[in-house]
Design an enzyme around this catalytic site. Structure first.
Site, PDB file in Angstrom:
ATOM      1  CG  ASP A   1      -3.294   3.647  -3.124  1.00  0.00           C
ATOM      2  OD1 ASP A   1      -4.327   3.012  -3.387  1.00  0.00           O
ATOM      3  OD2 ASP A   1      -3.071   4.172  -2.023  1.00  0.00           O
ATOM      4  CD  GLU A   2      -5.604  -0.894  -1.290  1.00  0.00           C
ATOM      5  OE1 GLU A   2      -5.451  -1.841  -0.504  1.00  0.00           O
ATOM      6  OE2 GLU A   2      -6.403   0.025  -1.101  1.00  0.00           O
TER       7      GLU A   2
ATOM      8  CG  ASP B   1      -2.093   0.875   1.146  1.00  0.00           C
ATOM      9  OD1 ASP B   1      -2.099   1.736   0.255  1.00  0.00           O
ATOM     10  OD2 ASP B   1      -3.026   0.703   1.948  1.00  0.00           O
TER      11      ASP B   1
END
Length: 395
Positions: free
Chosen positions: A108-109, A15
Site C-alpha cells: 500500500d505504499e 500511501d
DNA sequence: TCTGGGGTCCTAGGACCC
DNA sequence: TCTGGGGTCCTAGGACCC
C-alpha cells in the site's frame, strides 16, 4: 543539456489511506462511515482500522481483544489478501504510467521519483494531485502523498497529509518541518530507540540534529548515530530503486504460525514444522530460488523468542531437506515441557535455482525428493493445496 | 482470551584462513 | 610469561517496517 531545471522536490511518497479497510469496504456502502476492523483470529492483531474505528483509538497492530474492548460495535472483516494484492498491482501500474522509478515498500505504499516526468505532467504537486484523482476514480479508495527532496522527508510528509491530502515540503522548510517532531516519528526509530534517545534527553528531531555527530555515535553506535544525524537534517540521499526483479530474488522466505493454544506436544510441533516447511519450499520453487540456511523460530508461552539456524552444504528447494533441517534444529533444543506459542521456518541466502548445481551424493538417488516435490507442485496447481500434502498432515 | 505474519538490516563473537 | 591482523563465514539476537 537544455531541459528545464530539476524540480526541488522530486520525490513522492504515496500511501493508501487505511488500505485494507478501504478495499474491504469499497463495495459495501452499508459499511461506509462505520467502524471497521480488518483482522481476525482470537489471538490476532488489527491489520487495518477504518477512520471511524480510529475515533475509538483502535490502531494497527493492536491485539484484537483490546480493539474489541475499545470499540465493541466495530464490524470485523477477515483479510482477503488476494484482493488486496490485485488492487495493489493496479495502483502500482498507475504509478508506473507516471515514472518507471517506482519503489514499492509494501502493498500500500511506494516512492516515486518524478524528476523525469515534470515536462510531460507538470510540477510534483500537480503530479501528486493527478495520481490521487486517478486512484480514486479507478480504485474507489483514497491516498495521501508527501512530496520532498529526500525519501525520508517525503515519507513523513505523507503521514502529515493523511487522510486524503498532499503535503509538499520545499527545501527551505525541511528543518522547520522536521525539528519539532518527536524522534520516534523518524523512519527507522522504533519504540526501543525512541526510549533510549529520550533517556539521553533527545526528545525532538531538532535535539538529535544539534547533537554533535561524535556524541551521538558514542551514545547509540556508529552506524545508527550517523544514520539518525542524516535523517534529522533531512539529508538522506537514498535513491529510489525499482523493486527487485527475477534477477534479484528475495533474500529470505519463511512462514510462521501462532498455535490456537500453546502446546508442548512434540508430535503437534513437528507436524507444524512439516506444514511450514512444505509451504516455504513450495513458494521457493514457484519463485525459482533455492537457499542454504534454514532457521527455525520458537516463541514460548511467555513470548520470549529464540532462533536456531543451520547452513547446509548446498542450496536446496526440496521440502524434505528443509523439514529435516528444521526438525533437527527443534530436537537439538532438547525442550522438555516448555509450552510453545509459535514456531516458524525460514530459508535464507536465496539464489536463483539455476545457479545451484546439485552435487551427486554417494548412495543418494540424484533427483529423488525434488522429483517428488515437482509432482506435488503439478498436482497442487491442478487441484489446489488441499489435494496433496504429506501423510502426517492428513489427520 | 494481551501481543500476526511477512520481511530487511545490523551487530557481535567465534571459527577459520592466509 | 604473552598475547598479530585482517577478511569472511556462521550463528544468535534484536530492532524495525508494514
Amino acid at each position: 543539456m537544455t531541459s528545464a531545471s530539476a524540480p526541488a522536490t522530486p520525490i513522492l511518497h504515496v500511501d493508501m489511506d487505511a488500505f485494507y479497510a478501504s478495499v474491504a469496504t469499497r463495495d459495501r456502502p452499508d459499511l461506509w462511515g462505520v467502524p471497521v476492523i480488518v483482522g481476525g483470529g482470537s489471538r490476532g492483531v488489527v491489520l487495518s482500522a477504518s477512520y471511524a474505528a480510529r475515533q475509538y483509538d483502535v490502531r494497527s497492530a493492536m491485539p484484537m481483544t483490546r480493539a474489541r474492548r475499545l470499540c465493541p460495535q466495530a464490524v470485523v472483516v477477515a483479510p482477503d489478501f488476494e484482493l488486496f494484492g490485485q488492487v495493489s498491482s493496479s495502483v502500482m501500474e498507475s504509478f508506473r504510467r507516471v515514472t518507471p522509478l517506482v519503489e514499492a515498500l509494501s502493498l500500500d505504499e511506494a516512492f516515486l521519483d518524478v524528476r523525469g516526468s515534470t515536462r510531460r505532467l507538470g510540477s510534483p504537486l500537480e503530479i501528486a494531485e493527478q495520481l490521487r484523482a486517478t486512484i480514486h476514480d479507478e480504485q474507489g479508495i483514497t491516498c495521501s502523498v508527501g512530496v520532498a527532496a529526500a525519501v525520508s522527508v517525503a515519507k513523513l510528509a505523507s503521514r502529515r497529509a493523511k487522510p486524503d491530502g498532499v503535503v509538499v515540503v520545499p527545501p527551505e522548510e525541511i528543518t522547520s518541518f522536521l525539528h519539532p517532531l518527536d524522534v520516534g516519528e523518524l523512519w527507522g526509530v522504533g519504540e526501543k530507540t525512541r526510549a533510549m534517545l529520550h533517556r539521553l534527553g533527545l526528545v525532538t528531531v531538532g535535539d538529535v540534529a544539534h547533537t554533535p555527530l561524535r556524541t551521538l555515535q558514542r551514545a547509540v553506535g556508529a552506524g545508527l548515530g550517523s544514520h539518525l544525524h542524516e535523517l534529522a537534517w533531512g539529508a538522506d540521499r537514498r535513491a529510489i530503486t525499482p523493486r527487485r526483479g527475477p534477477d534479484e530474488p528475495d533474500r529470505s522466505m519463511g512462514a510462521d504460525e501462532t498455535f490456537g493454544r500453546d502446546t508442548d506436544d512434540r508430535e503437534t510441533i513437528l507436524r507444524e514444522l512439516l506444514r511450514l516447511s512444505t509451504k516455504v519450499a513450495g513458494r521457493m520453487r514457484v519463485a525459482g530460488v533455492a537457499g542454504r540456511t534454514v532457521t527455525i523460530k520458537v516463541r514460548f508461552a511467555d513470548f520470549t523468542t529464540i532462533t536456531r539456524s543451520r547452513t547446509l552444504p548446498e542450496a536446496t528447494d526440496v521440502t524434505q531437506d528443509v523439514y529435516r533441517a528444521a526438525s533437527r534444529l527443534y530436537d537439538a533444543l532438547g525442550l522438555q515441557r516448555a509450552r510453545l506459542r509459535l514456531v516458524g521456518v525460514r530459508v535464507e541466502g536465496l539464489v536463483p535455482r539455476e545457479t545451484v548445481h546439485r552435487q551427486l551424493v554417494l548412495g543418494e538417488r540424484e533427483h529423488g525428493w525434488s522429483d517428488a516435490d515437482r509432482a506435488v507442485d503439478r498436482a497442487t496447481l491442478r487441484f489446489g493445496t488441499a489435494a496433496v500434502r504429506p501423510a502426517s498432515l492428513l489427520s
